[in-house]
Scaffold this active site. Structure first.
Site, PDB file in Angstrom:
ATOM      1  N   GLY A  46       0.805  -1.207   0.000  1.00 30.63           N
ATOM      2  CA  GLY A  46       0.000   0.000   0.000  1.00 30.63           C
ATOM      3  C   GLY A  46       0.834   1.250   0.000  1.00 30.63           C
ATOM      4  N   GLU A  62      -0.471   0.609  -6.193  1.00 29.98           N
ATOM      5  CA  GLU A  62       0.490   0.270  -5.142  1.00 29.98           C
ATOM      6  C   GLU A  62       0.769  -1.236  -5.116  1.00 29.98           C
ATOM      7  OE1 GLU A  62       2.440   1.898  -3.096  1.00 29.98           O
ATOM      8  OE2 GLU A  62       1.762   3.932  -3.506  1.00 29.98           O
ATOM      9  N   GLU A  66       4.581  -2.576  -5.857  1.00 31.92           N
ATOM     10  CA  GLU A  66       5.337  -3.208  -4.771  1.00 31.92           C
ATOM     11  C   GLU A  66       5.498  -4.713  -4.909  1.00 31.92           C
ATOM     12  OE1 GLU A  66       4.521   0.021  -1.236  1.00 31.92           O
ATOM     13  OE2 GLU A  66       3.465  -1.889  -1.121  1.00 31.92           O
ATOM     14  N   GLU A 114      11.061  -6.765  -0.276  1.00 37.54           N
ATOM     15  CA  GLU A 114      10.712  -8.156  -0.544  1.00 37.54           C
ATOM     16  C   GLU A 114       9.198  -8.275  -0.550  1.00 37.54           C
ATOM     17  OE1 GLU A 114      11.650 -12.481   1.615  1.00 37.54           O
ATOM     18  OE2 GLU A 114      12.618 -10.665   2.345  1.00 37.54           O
TER      19      GLU A 114
END
Length: 142
Positions: A46, A62, A66, A114
């Site tokens: 997020g 997001e 990510e 990660e």
């Protein structure tokens, strides 16, 4: 478009719960944070919304930035607004959720060191109030 206010205003973020079944357990996708606060801690994917995007679009962006995951059907779950939920400033988060038929390969990108799937009943130490968010999701949606 320019906004100037005499009084401080809260910021708005989005967080995303993505789950996937594997064998007899449900997995949840988490990211390891690259930056302050909670650097190195696990969290839901997020971040902050952009001024020109809808909440759902920010959640999808997001998640993709990510973890590399895209094209997940997301639905809004709940809005978390505890006053001290983030040490940076007053931040309100709209949380979205989606489910995949199985865990897919993920990679931490952008501000995530990660990305990894975890059993939803066995969470690592979590940043912010994300453990409580997940617990509420489990109680109300699973």
């Amino acid at each position: 478009m320019s906004f100037v206010y005499k009084y401080p205003r809260p910021a708005i973020t989005v967080d995303t719960i993505v789950i996937a079944p594997r064998n007899q357990e449900m997995l949840i996708l988490l990211i390891k944070r690259k930056d302050y606060p909670f650097q190195g801690s696990w969290a839901l994917p997020g971040g902050f919304i952009n001024m020109d995007e809808l909440l759902i679009d920010a959640a999808a962006r997001e998640l993709s930035e990510e973890t590399g995951i895209s094209d997940v059907k997301l639905d809004q779950f709940y809005t978390f607004d505890a006053v001290l939920r983030d040490p940076r400033q007053r931040i309100i988060s709209a949380v979205f959720h989606g489910e995949l038929p199985e865990p897919v390969p993920v990679k931490g990108m952008d501000d995530a060191l990660e990305a990894k799937w975890f059993p939803i009943i066995s969470l690592p130490e979590m940043a912010f109030d994300h453990k409580e968010i997940i617990q509420k999701f489990v109680r109300e949606k699973l």
